[in-house]
Enzyme design. Structure first.
Site, mmCIF file in Angstrom:
data_model
loop_
_atom_site.group_PDB
_atom_site.id
_atom_site.type_symbol
_atom_site.label_atom_id
_atom_site.label_comp_id
_atom_site.label_asym_id
_atom_site.label_seq_id
_atom_site.Cartn_x
_atom_site.Cartn_y
_atom_site.Cartn_z
ATOM 1 N N ASP A 55 58.052 36.950 80.903
ATOM 2 C CA ASP A 55 57.100 37.791 80.178
ATOM 3 C C ASP A 55 57.354 37.702 78.675
ATOM 4 O O ASP A 55 58.216 38.401 78.136
ATOM 5 C CB ASP A 55 57.255 39.249 80.630
ATOM 6 C CG ASP A 55 56.700 39.482 82.026
ATOM 7 O OD1 ASP A 55 55.515 39.208 82.239
ATOM 8 O OD2 ASP A 55 57.464 39.945 82.894
ATOM 9 N N ASP A 71 50.360 41.258 89.206
ATOM 10 C CA ASP A 71 51.514 41.529 88.339
ATOM 11 C C ASP A 71 51.551 42.992 87.916
ATOM 12 O O ASP A 71 50.691 43.452 87.168
ATOM 13 C CB ASP A 71 51.427 40.619 87.097
ATOM 14 C CG ASP A 71 52.642 40.756 86.189
ATOM 15 O OD1 ASP A 71 53.586 41.491 86.530
ATOM 16 O OD2 ASP A 71 52.639 40.107 85.114
#
Ligand code: DX5
Ligand code: ZN
Length: 215
Positions: A34, A172
């Site tokens: 991320d 997600d």
């Protein structure tokens, strides 16, 4: 069986050199990275230097999720890592088709991410250029948040829009033992898991438990 992409944002970042080599490929299918720029999202996480370190510690393929504005500037920095996927946010660029083509030219699969409040129809015109749709089921920026209530409907809507294009749906945010079965039934093929994997130092076991609940 669903694939699990482990979000190392939720792992203790200072101990990645011991945590990452212990991740096993039969449990963890992808490593989710991320990248956050403190602009598209409030936090800054890490960039290509840390991703490179992670790559040197594992053979598990990388799944890079760029939460950055102007991804066209950032994306090329990740080409040398030869990840399986590079995913950028549709909200962050005016040139998604050009960007998708650049990524594909490198032999890397193209992911397009959409925030919870972005309608799934936003991807209509880029469908032929995509390999993966990343549906955010929390507001991007932090791990450990709750799965938003409209997440499952969004998977359904996305499936309708994707139709027969060969695009995989990745979910997600907020995935855990209580919701993975439904997420999988609704049609997600990959789930990102952060806190559900790394909360107790047993990431492989936790990934296998999640996968066991899916077909
Ligand atoms: C949020 C990130 C997610 C997050 C997932 O902005 O995109 O990948 O780290 O963490 P959990 O599984 O804890 O929601
Ligand atoms: Zn992510």
């Amino acid at each position: 069986m669903i694939q699990v992409s482990a979000s190392i944002l939720a792992a203790p970042l200072t101990s990645l050199s011991t945590v990452i080599p212990k991740l096993k490929q039969n449990a963890i299918d992808l490593i989710h990275l991320d990248v956050m720029d403190g602009n598209f999202v409030p936090q800054i996480s890490f960039g290509e230097a840390l991703c490179k370190e992670v790559k040197s510690l594992t053979k598990i393929p990388l799944d890079i999720h760029l939460m950055v504005n102007n991804p066209e500037k950032e994306v090329p920095k990740y080409f040398a890592l030869k990840p399986q996927y590079i995913t950028f946010h549709i909200e962050a660029t005016n040139f998604p088709i050009r960007l998708a083509e650049e990524i594909k030219k490198q032999g890397i699969k193209v992911g397009v991410a959409i925030n919870p409040s972005t309608p799934a129809s936003r991807i209509n015109t880029i469908l032929p250029y995509m390999d993966l749709l990343l549906l955010m089921t929390v507001e991007p920026g932090f791990y450990g948040q709750n799965f938003i209530k409209t997440g499952l409907e969004k998977i359904n809507r996305a499936k309708e829009i994707i139709g027969s294009y060969p695009i995989v749906i990745e979910v997600d945010g907020g995935v855990n033992l209580n919701n993975i079965e439904r997420i999988s039934e609704f049609g997600a093929k990959i789930v990102v898991a952060g806190s559900a994997l790394f909360h107790d130092g047993k990431a492989n076991e936790n990934a296998l438990k999640l996968k066991k609940l899916t077909k």
